[in-house]
Design an enzyme around this catalytic site. Sequence first.
Site, PDB file in Angstrom:
ATOM      1  N   THR B  35       1.570   1.424   0.116  1.00 46.36           N
ATOM      2  CA  THR B  35       1.964   2.607  -0.414  1.00 46.36           C
ATOM      3  C   THR B  35       3.330   2.987   0.304  1.00 46.36           C
ATOM      4  OG1 THR B  35      -0.167   3.528  -0.938  1.00 46.36           O
ATOM      5  CG2 THR B  35       1.702   5.156  -0.857  1.00 46.36           C
ATOM      6  N   TYR B  36       4.544   3.033  -0.547  1.00 41.95           N
ATOM      7  CA  TYR B  36       5.724   3.404  -0.039  1.00 41.95           C
ATOM      8  C   TYR B  36       6.063   4.826  -0.230  1.00 41.95           C
ATOM      9  CZ  TYR B  36       6.718  -1.617   0.728  1.00 41.95           C
ATOM     10  OH  TYR B  36       6.598  -3.002   1.065  1.00 41.95           O
TER      11      TYR B  36
END
Lengths: 184, 184
Positions: B35-36
Amino acid sequence: MYEVEVKVRADHERVRERLEALGATHLGTVRQVDTYFDAPDRDFAETDEALRIRREDPGAGSATARVTYKGPLVDAVSKTREEAEAVVADAEATTAVLEGLGFEPAATVRKERDRFEVGEVLVTLDEVEGLGEFVEVETEAAEDVEAERDRVFGVLEDLGLDPGEGIRTSYLGLLLGADRDDRQ
Amino acid sequence: MYEVEVKVRADHERVRERLEALGATHLGTVRQVDTYFDAPDRDFAETDEALRIRREDPGAGSATARVTYKGPLVDAVSKTREEAEAVVADAEATTAVLEGLGFEPAATVRKERDRFEVGEVLVTLDEVEGLGEFVEVETEAAEDVEAERDRVFGVLEDLGLDPGEGIRTSYLGLLLGADRDDRQ
């Protein structure tokens, strides 16, 4: 989940006697070293937030570390605020990630904490380097913050302490000599 | 410590044959969900930085999570950049701390990684959801970045791959359809 907490200056010897009389459970003693960070985009003292890495050593070489975000106060008297906390494997590596993001270590608070439980209320005797002796009385509230605050005040009175003498300034704030700061 | 890394599109079947011929060591397969996050104070796509939480599951229920900061590129051709990474006990709790600080989940990359070692060089076969098959060749450099880059290029050639076809766009960037983005 909110944290409802009141902190007062108090002589530990007298409080220990009261705790014993109340049948409090002794939870144990730990040494805590807290590093607080400044943010790149805002002044946490102004926004009433805090970012902290806590190294906790309960002895026997079993040190742990946690990173904690504290949001602004919801209830000023009881120091109620939102909080998010995560256990991390390595305080130094976590510091490096935060520094990459632009957060910078600003101050460090060192203390010995001795913890007791009275009913479901947590009573903490803090000996803070450079500041002296304090007692914190605290509980957690999912919804009814007011009822929890009453419980906290009740325990303070049972310990012979005055809820009206609550110190809203954090140890960090006291160490920095700032009285507008009320982070713990 | 810098990460020297080249990534190319490649048919995995052919590369596996070459790896076997080279006597590569198979390190194992993991599933990664990355997850960015977007930052509150700057556009990471513009500053060429990234903040990521990676959940990694090598099977048998032993999932781990790490939070990683990636700094801007130092060397454009080999995608060399500074990196700080910390193991965390709980990806959700860490996300809550980051969200408190103002970071927001922006995109997620899911992939299967199959890892090999050739000498001291890491070769990774990535099957990325929505993108297809890639090979990454990577090493770490404390000082002599140029020498490490030559080693990485050498291994690519040994695998029948062309260092000139290196893709600087990250999986995230490829998924978002952005070609200016070169985070991994």
